[in-house]
Write a protein that holds these residues in place. Structure first.
Motif, mmCIF file in Angstrom:
data_model
loop_
_atom_site.group_PDB
_atom_site.id
_atom_site.type_symbol
_atom_site.label_atom_id
_atom_site.label_comp_id
_atom_site.label_asym_id
_atom_site.label_seq_id
_atom_site.Cartn_x
_atom_site.Cartn_y
_atom_site.Cartn_z
ATOM 1 N N ALA A 182 8.394 2.588 4.518
ATOM 2 C CA ALA A 182 9.197 3.429 5.401
ATOM 3 C C ALA A 182 8.425 4.675 5.791
ATOM 4 O O ALA A 182 7.495 5.079 5.116
ATOM 5 C CB ALA A 182 10.487 3.827 4.684
ATOM 6 N N ARG A 183 8.833 5.281 6.883
ATOM 7 C CA ARG A 183 8.163 6.476 7.355
ATOM 8 C C ARG A 183 8.471 7.658 6.445
ATOM 9 O O ARG A 183 7.644 8.545 6.264
ATOM 10 C CB ARG A 183 8.630 6.783 8.785
ATOM 11 N N GLN A 184 9.676 7.667 5.878
ATOM 12 C CA GLN A 184 10.078 8.833 5.107
ATOM 13 C C GLN A 184 9.514 8.770 3.691
ATOM 14 O O GLN A 184 9.086 7.733 3.210
ATOM 15 C CB GLN A 184 11.610 8.917 5.027
ATOM 16 N N LEU A 185 9.549 9.919 3.027
ATOM 17 C CA LEU A 185 9.188 9.994 1.627
ATOM 18 C C LEU A 185 10.384 9.621 0.764
ATOM 19 O O LEU A 185 11.518 9.955 1.084
ATOM 20 C CB LEU A 185 8.752 11.419 1.270
ATOM 21 N N THR A 245 0.846 -1.196 0.000
ATOM 22 C CA THR A 245 0.000 0.000 0.000
ATOM 23 C C THR A 245 0.881 1.246 0.000
ATOM 24 O O THR A 245 1.847 1.327 0.759
ATOM 25 C CB THR A 245 -0.893 0.011 1.247
ATOM 26 N N GLN A 256 3.790 15.690 4.928
ATOM 27 C CA GLN A 256 4.981 16.420 5.350
ATOM 28 C C GLN A 256 5.016 17.798 4.717
ATOM 29 O O GLN A 256 4.796 17.936 3.508
ATOM 30 C CB GLN A 256 6.233 15.625 4.985
ATOM 31 N N PHE A 290 16.206 11.144 2.137
ATOM 32 C CA PHE A 290 15.953 11.054 3.570
ATOM 33 C C PHE A 290 17.247 10.884 4.360
ATOM 34 O O PHE A 290 18.130 10.105 3.981
ATOM 35 C CB PHE A 290 15.030 9.862 3.832
ATOM 36 N N ASN A 293 1.137 5.675 -0.305
ATOM 37 C CA ASN A 293 0.585 7.019 -0.371
ATOM 38 C C ASN A 293 1.457 7.776 -1.360
ATOM 39 O O ASN A 293 2.681 7.631 -1.357
ATOM 40 C CB ASN A 293 0.638 7.709 0.994
ATOM 41 N N TYR A 306 16.107 15.929 5.355
ATOM 42 C CA TYR A 306 16.431 15.431 4.034
ATOM 43 C C TYR A 306 17.627 16.228 3.502
ATOM 44 O O TYR A 306 17.878 17.352 3.919
ATOM 45 C CB TYR A 306 15.270 15.627 3.048
ATOM 46 N N TYR A 337 11.498 15.550 10.114
ATOM 47 C CA TYR A 337 12.353 14.819 9.181
ATOM 48 C C TYR A 337 13.464 15.737 8.690
ATOM 49 O O TYR A 337 13.254 16.938 8.494
ATOM 50 C CB TYR A 337 11.556 14.371 7.955
ATOM 51 N N GLU A 390 14.551 6.717 13.106
ATOM 52 C CA GLU A 390 15.088 6.143 11.887
ATOM 53 C C GLU A 390 16.240 6.993 11.363
ATOM 54 O O GLU A 390 16.217 8.216 11.461
ATOM 55 C CB GLU A 390 13.982 6.082 10.828
ATOM 56 N N PRO A 421 14.922 15.290 -2.973
ATOM 57 C CA PRO A 421 15.392 15.162 -1.586
ATOM 58 C C PRO A 421 15.614 13.694 -1.212
ATOM 59 O O PRO A 421 14.863 12.820 -1.635
ATOM 60 C CB PRO A 421 14.243 15.761 -0.780
ATOM 61 N N ARG A 429 -0.031 5.792 8.304
ATOM 62 C CA ARG A 429 1.079 6.533 7.736
ATOM 63 C C ARG A 429 0.576 7.707 6.922
ATOM 64 O O ARG A 429 1.308 8.284 6.153
ATOM 65 C CB ARG A 429 1.898 5.594 6.854
ATOM 66 N N HIS A 478 5.230 7.165 -0.285
ATOM 67 C CA HIS A 478 5.307 6.867 1.136
ATOM 68 C C HIS A 478 4.838 5.429 1.260
ATOM 69 O O HIS A 478 3.650 5.152 1.146
ATOM 70 C CB HIS A 478 4.344 7.814 1.855
ATOM 71 N N GLY A 479 5.808 4.494 1.367
ATOM 72 C CA GLY A 479 5.423 3.095 1.403
ATOM 73 C C GLY A 479 5.654 2.491 2.760
ATOM 74 O O GLY A 479 5.067 2.906 3.759
ATOM 75 N N PHE A 525 11.626 10.339 -2.986
ATOM 76 C CA PHE A 525 11.349 11.265 -4.074
ATOM 77 C C PHE A 525 11.941 10.778 -5.385
ATOM 78 O O PHE A 525 12.966 10.094 -5.422
ATOM 79 C CB PHE A 525 11.963 12.637 -3.771
#
Lengths: 112, 118
Positions: A97-100, A30, B107, B45, A32, B35, B33, B56, B43, B103, A94-95, A102
């Motif tokens: 992991a918490r971070q995006l 899933t 951001q 992470f 985002n 980046y 966060y 993380e 960007p 989630r 956004h899968g 890019f």
């Protein structure tokens, strides 16, 4: 691991032309999905986002994007661009992991 | 302006020096966060905090990099013994954890700190 590909590095259009910027992601779960825009000299701003529901998402300034799960794509569209749309556009996912994560971005130049 | 703020906006330093950047998130946001963005790239992470806890870290964050978020408010990113390869835009973003616990938080980015290492 998740990844994002934006195949168009630089797109040049005349005002009133239609726009479609490609975005493909790699992740089996899933997701985002987001499009961010960076106008010259400004910071990243959210253009639109997809979390769930209707796969056709409308954002600010007349932009929209369609999530096609079978194609792992989230292409950005605008029927008629303006000179003020000149900017760099980033697709992000956004899968797990918490971070995006890019893509490398697409520079759009709109000629007056 | 109630958005994410970052200071300084520009930093020029000599190789081997230490630098510290600050990020002030949107006031009610509990996630923060960092980046890094280099020319022609999106960007990438670096690290992520929920409140004061650093949850993380990316493999990009070498041992010369350290980040803190005391009291869960502002955050600092320090680079020790800077190298020319550290030259980049350092971006901070914040978000609010959704009440659903998922989630689906968005951001919001600050203007960034551009670091140039000579």
């Amino acid at each position: 691991a998740q990844s994002v590909s934006q195949h168009n590095h630089h797109v040049i259009l005349s005002e009133a032309a239609s726009l479609e910027l490609g975005c493909n992601y790699s992740y089996g779960g899933t997701v985002n999905l987001f499009w961010y825009v960076q106008y010259p000299g400004q910071h990243l701003q959210l253009l639109l986002k997809y979390f769930s529901g209707d796969p056709l998402v409308k954002g600010i300034k007349g932009f929209e994007a369609e999530f096609i799960k079978s194609k792992f794509s989230f292409n950005l569209r605008k029927p008629s661009v303006q000179w003020s749309d000149t900017a760099e556009y980033f697709c992000a996912v956004h899968g797990s992991a918490r971070q995006l994560t890019f893509g490398s971005g697409t520079q759009l130049t709109v000629l007056p | 302006d109630t958005g994410v703020s970052q200071n300084p906006r520009h930093k020029i330093t000599k190789r081997g020096q230490n630098v510290t950047f600050r990020c002030d998130p949107i006031s009610e946001h509990n996630r923060l966060y960092w980046y890094r963005q280099t020319l022609g790239q999106g960007p990438e992470f670096l690290t992520y905090f929920q409140n004061e806890a650093q949850l993380e870290k990316s493999r990009l964050l070498s041992d010369r990099f350290s980040a803190e978020r005391p009291k869960g408010s502002f955050s600092t990113l320090e680079i020790q013994r800077t190298e020319q390869g550290d030259s980049a835009m350092y971006l901070c973003a914040s978000s609010l954890k959704g009440t659903s616990g998922g989630r689906t938080d968005t951001q919001y980015f600050g203007p960034g700190t551009r670091l140039t290492v000579l």
